[in-house]
Design a protein around this motif. Structure first.
Motif, PDB file in Angstrom:
ATOM      1  N   GLN A  30       0.838  -1.188   0.000  1.00 50.55           N
ATOM      2  CA  GLN A  30       0.000   0.000   0.000  1.00 50.55           C
ATOM      3  C   GLN A  30       0.880   1.247   0.000  1.00 50.55           C
ATOM      4  OE1 GLN A  30      -3.366   0.055  -0.135  1.00 50.55           O
ATOM      5  NE2 GLN A  30      -3.351  -2.171  -0.299  1.00 50.55           N
ATOM      6  N   THR A  31       0.498   2.211  -0.783  1.00 51.99           N
ATOM      7  CA  THR A  31       1.218   3.473  -0.774  1.00 51.99           C
ATOM      8  C   THR A  31       0.383   4.497  -0.036  1.00 51.99           C
ATOM      9  OG1 THR A  31       0.289   4.098  -2.899  1.00 51.99           O
ATOM     10  CG2 THR A  31       2.431   3.010  -2.934  1.00 51.99           C
ATOM     11  N   SER A  32       1.039   5.335   0.698  1.00 52.73           N
ATOM     12  CA  SER A  32       0.365   6.363   1.478  1.00 52.73           C
ATOM     13  C   SER A  32       0.734   7.715   0.889  1.00 52.73           C
ATOM     14  CB  SER A  32       0.810   6.273   2.933  1.00 52.73           C
ATOM     15  OG  SER A  32       0.271   7.333   3.662  1.00 52.73           O
ATOM     16  N   VAL A  33      -0.265   8.535   0.599  1.00 51.25           N
ATOM     17  CA  VAL A  33      -0.027   9.852   0.021  1.00 51.25           C
ATOM     18  C   VAL A  33      -0.620  10.897   0.943  1.00 51.25           C
ATOM     19  CG1 VAL A  33      -0.456  11.349  -1.953  1.00 51.25           C
ATOM     20  CG2 VAL A  33      -0.103   8.911  -2.321  1.00 51.25           C
ATOM     21  N   LYS A  34       0.201  11.874   1.319  1.00 56.41           N
ATOM     22  CA  LYS A  34      -0.260  12.975   2.158  1.00 56.41           C
ATOM     23  C   LYS A  34       0.047  14.277   1.428  1.00 56.41           C
ATOM     24  CE  LYS A  34       0.598  10.530   6.449  1.00 56.41           C
ATOM     25  NZ  LYS A  34       1.354  10.497   7.686  1.00 56.41           N
TER      26      LYS A  34
ATOM     27  N   VAL B 278       2.647  23.594  -2.278  1.00 58.29           N
ATOM     28  CA  VAL B 278       1.955  22.329  -2.077  1.00 58.29           C
ATOM     29  C   VAL B 278       3.008  21.240  -1.893  1.00 58.29           C
ATOM     30  CG1 VAL B 278       0.396  20.632  -3.087  1.00 58.29           C
ATOM     31  CG2 VAL B 278       0.011  23.070  -3.471  1.00 58.29           C
ATOM     32  N   THR B 279       2.916  20.513  -0.780  1.00 54.16           N
ATOM     33  CA  THR B 279       3.861  19.437  -0.480  1.00 54.16           C
ATOM     34  C   THR B 279       3.106  18.116  -0.501  1.00 54.16           C
ATOM     35  OG1 THR B 279       5.131  20.913   0.921  1.00 54.16           O
ATOM     36  CG2 THR B 279       5.533  18.564   1.185  1.00 54.16           C
ATOM     37  N   THR B 280       3.573  17.194  -1.344  1.00 55.87           N
ATOM     38  CA  THR B 280       2.982  15.871  -1.438  1.00 55.87           C
ATOM     39  C   THR B 280       4.030  14.852  -1.022  1.00 55.87           C
ATOM     40  OG1 THR B 280       1.622  16.608  -3.281  1.00 55.87           O
ATOM     41  CG2 THR B 280       1.836  14.236  -2.971  1.00 55.87           C
ATOM     42  N   THR B 281       3.685  14.012  -0.040  1.00 60.15           N
ATOM     43  CA  THR B 281       4.585  12.975   0.442  1.00 60.15           C
ATOM     44  C   THR B 281       3.960  11.623   0.131  1.00 60.15           C
ATOM     45  OG1 THR B 281       5.305  14.414   2.227  1.00 60.15           O
ATOM     46  CG2 THR B 281       5.831  12.088   2.441  1.00 60.15           C
ATOM     47  N   LYS B 282       4.711  10.804  -0.600  1.00 55.36           N
ATOM     48  CA  LYS B 282       4.237   9.482  -0.984  1.00 55.36           C
ATOM     49  C   LYS B 282       5.174   8.454  -0.376  1.00 55.36           C
ATOM     50  CE  LYS B 282       3.073   6.758  -5.056  1.00 55.36           C
ATOM     51  NZ  LYS B 282       3.083   6.734  -6.529  1.00 55.36           N
ATOM     52  N   ILE B 283       4.621   7.572   0.450  1.00 59.53           N
ATOM     53  CA  ILE B 283       5.414   6.541   1.110  1.00 59.53           C
ATOM     54  C   ILE B 283       5.189   5.235   0.370  1.00 59.53           C
ATOM     55  CG2 ILE B 283       5.843   5.291   3.245  1.00 59.53           C
ATOM     56  CD1 ILE B 283       4.728   7.746   4.713  1.00 59.53           C
ATOM     57  N   GLU B 284       6.255   4.708  -0.199  1.00 60.30           N
ATOM     58  CA  GLU B 284       6.200   3.433  -0.887  1.00 60.30           C
ATOM     59  C   GLU B 284       6.873   2.393  -0.005  1.00 60.30           C
ATOM     60  OE1 GLU B 284       7.984   4.243  -4.650  1.00 60.30           O
ATOM     61  OE2 GLU B 284       6.275   5.418  -5.341  1.00 60.30           O
ATOM     62  N   SER B 285       6.977   1.185  -0.488  1.00 63.45           N
ATOM     63  CA  SER B 285       7.502   0.109   0.347  1.00 63.45           C
ATOM     64  C   SER B 285       8.959   0.307   0.729  1.00 63.45           C
ATOM     65  CB  SER B 285       7.337  -1.231  -0.361  1.00 63.45           C
ATOM     66  OG  SER B 285       8.057  -1.209  -1.579  1.00 63.45           O
TER      67      SER B 285
ATOM     68  N   LYS C 224      10.861   3.484  -0.164  1.00 68.48           N
ATOM     69  CA  LYS C 224      11.342   4.862  -0.221  1.00 68.48           C
ATOM     70  C   LYS C 224      10.218   5.859   0.053  1.00 68.48           C
ATOM     71  CE  LYS C 224      10.806   4.908  -5.210  1.00 68.48           C
ATOM     72  NZ  LYS C 224      11.454   5.098  -6.495  1.00 68.48           N
ATOM     73  N   VAL C 225      10.628   7.083   0.377  1.00 68.60           N
ATOM     74  CA  VAL C 225       9.705   8.183   0.608  1.00 68.60           C
ATOM     75  C   VAL C 225       9.990   9.243  -0.446  1.00 68.60           C
ATOM     76  CG1 VAL C 225       8.960   9.963   2.230  1.00 68.60           C
ATOM     77  CG2 VAL C 225       9.669   7.736   3.084  1.00 68.60           C
ATOM     78  N   VAL C 226       8.969   9.605  -1.220  1.00 67.44           N
ATOM     79  CA  VAL C 226       9.129  10.592  -2.278  1.00 67.44           C
ATOM     80  C   VAL C 226       8.358  11.841  -1.861  1.00 67.44           C
ATOM     81  CG1 VAL C 226       8.745  11.112  -4.696  1.00 67.44           C
ATOM     82  CG2 VAL C 226       9.291   8.783  -4.007  1.00 67.44           C
ATOM     83  N   THR C 227       9.063  12.980  -1.761  1.00 69.15           N
ATOM     84  CA  THR C 227       8.452  14.250  -1.396  1.00 69.15           C
ATOM     85  C   THR C 227       8.516  15.190  -2.591  1.00 69.15           C
ATOM     86  OG1 THR C 227       9.190  13.948   0.880  1.00 69.15           O
ATOM     87  CG2 THR C 227       8.492  16.149   0.255  1.00 69.15           C
ATOM     88  N   THR C 228       7.357  15.742  -2.963  1.00 68.81           N
ATOM     89  CA  THR C 228       7.276  16.666  -4.087  1.00 68.81           C
ATOM     90  C   THR C 228       6.776  17.999  -3.564  1.00 68.81           C
ATOM     91  OG1 THR C 228       6.711  14.810  -5.524  1.00 68.81           O
ATOM     92  CG2 THR C 228       6.315  17.020  -6.382  1.00 68.81           C
ATOM     93  N   LYS C 229       7.573  19.068  -3.788  1.00 69.37           N
ATOM     94  CA  LYS C 229       7.169  20.415  -3.391  1.00 69.37           C
ATOM     95  C   LYS C 229       6.946  21.235  -4.647  1.00 69.37           C
ATOM     96  CE  LYS C 229       9.470  20.581   1.067  1.00 69.37           C
ATOM     97  NZ  LYS C 229      10.376  21.315   1.938  1.00 69.37           N
ATOM     98  N   THR C 230       5.718  21.782  -4.754  1.00 70.04           N
ATOM     99  CA  THR C 230       5.373  22.610  -5.899  1.00 70.04           C
ATOM    100  C   THR C 230       5.137  24.024  -5.410  1.00 70.04           C
ATOM    101  OG1 THR C 230       4.294  20.696  -6.896  1.00 70.04           O
ATOM    102  CG2 THR C 230       3.820  22.845  -7.852  1.00 70.04           C
ATOM    103  N   ALA C 231       5.978  24.956  -5.877  1.00 67.19           N
ATOM    104  CA  ALA C 231       5.866  26.352  -5.484  1.00 67.19           C
ATOM    105  C   ALA C 231       4.758  27.015  -6.304  1.00 67.19           C
ATOM    106  CB  ALA C 231       7.194  27.067  -5.704  1.00 67.19           C
ATOM    107  N   PRO C 232       4.239  28.154  -5.836  1.00 67.98           N
ATOM    108  CA  PRO C 232       3.180  28.851  -6.570  1.00 67.98           C
ATOM    109  C   PRO C 232       3.609  29.275  -7.982  1.00 67.98           C
ATOM    110  CG  PRO C 232       3.386  29.759  -4.366  1.00 67.98           C
ATOM    111  CD  PRO C 232       4.497  28.798  -4.553  1.00 67.98           C
ATOM    112  N   ASN C 233       4.907  29.508  -8.198  1.00 68.76           N
ATOM    113  CA  ASN C 233       5.361  29.922  -9.522  1.00 68.76           C
ATOM    114  C   ASN C 233       5.562  28.734 -10.460  1.00 68.76           C
ATOM    115  OD1 ASN C 233       7.648  28.757  -8.494  1.00 68.76           O
ATOM    116  ND2 ASN C 233       8.920  30.589  -8.596  1.00 68.76           N
TER     117      ASN C 233
END
Length: 108
Positions: free
Chosen positions: A16-20, A29-36, A38-47
């Motif tokens: 199961q993957t968890s997305v916050k 906007v910060t999206t954190t996806k936890i996979e089996s 690794k942890v992938v963090t994506t930060k999207t700035a307003p620009n």
């Protein structure tokens, strides 16, 4: 039973993957996806700038200490001591008798 569990894990189970997702006050906007593994963090700035970071999942060390009742007795003693300190400045809770006496009388 163990063989059927092992075969199910190998053939059918998908982790199961968890997305916050969270939004900061500046619009990032910060999206954190936890996979089996690794942890992938994506930060999207307003620009529109996107920053992706990947980190391995850190496993907690396994507790290999033997089960002893003394460990739980010590925890209970510490909890009781701290509970008395926490309730020290608070008002006393009313007893069950006080609660019953405060109920309205019916039929008088």
């Amino acid at each position: 039973m163990q063989k059927s569990l092992d075969s199910w894990l190998k053939e059918e189970w998908t982790p199961q993957t968890s997305v916050k997702t969270s939004t900061a006050s500046d619009g990032t906007v910060t999206t954190t996806k936890i996979e089996s593994d690794k942890v992938v963090t994506t930060k999207t700035a307003p620009n529109g700038t996107v920053v992706i970071t990947t980190a391995p999942v850190v496993q907690e060390p396994e507790d290999t200490t033997p089960f002893t009742l003394q460990k739980y007795v010590d925890k209970w003693k510490t909890y009781q001591e701290n509970q008395a300190k926490m309730k020290e400045g608070q008002p006393k809770e009313p007893s069950e008798i006080d609660k019953v006496n405060s109920l309205p009388v019916i039929g008088k």
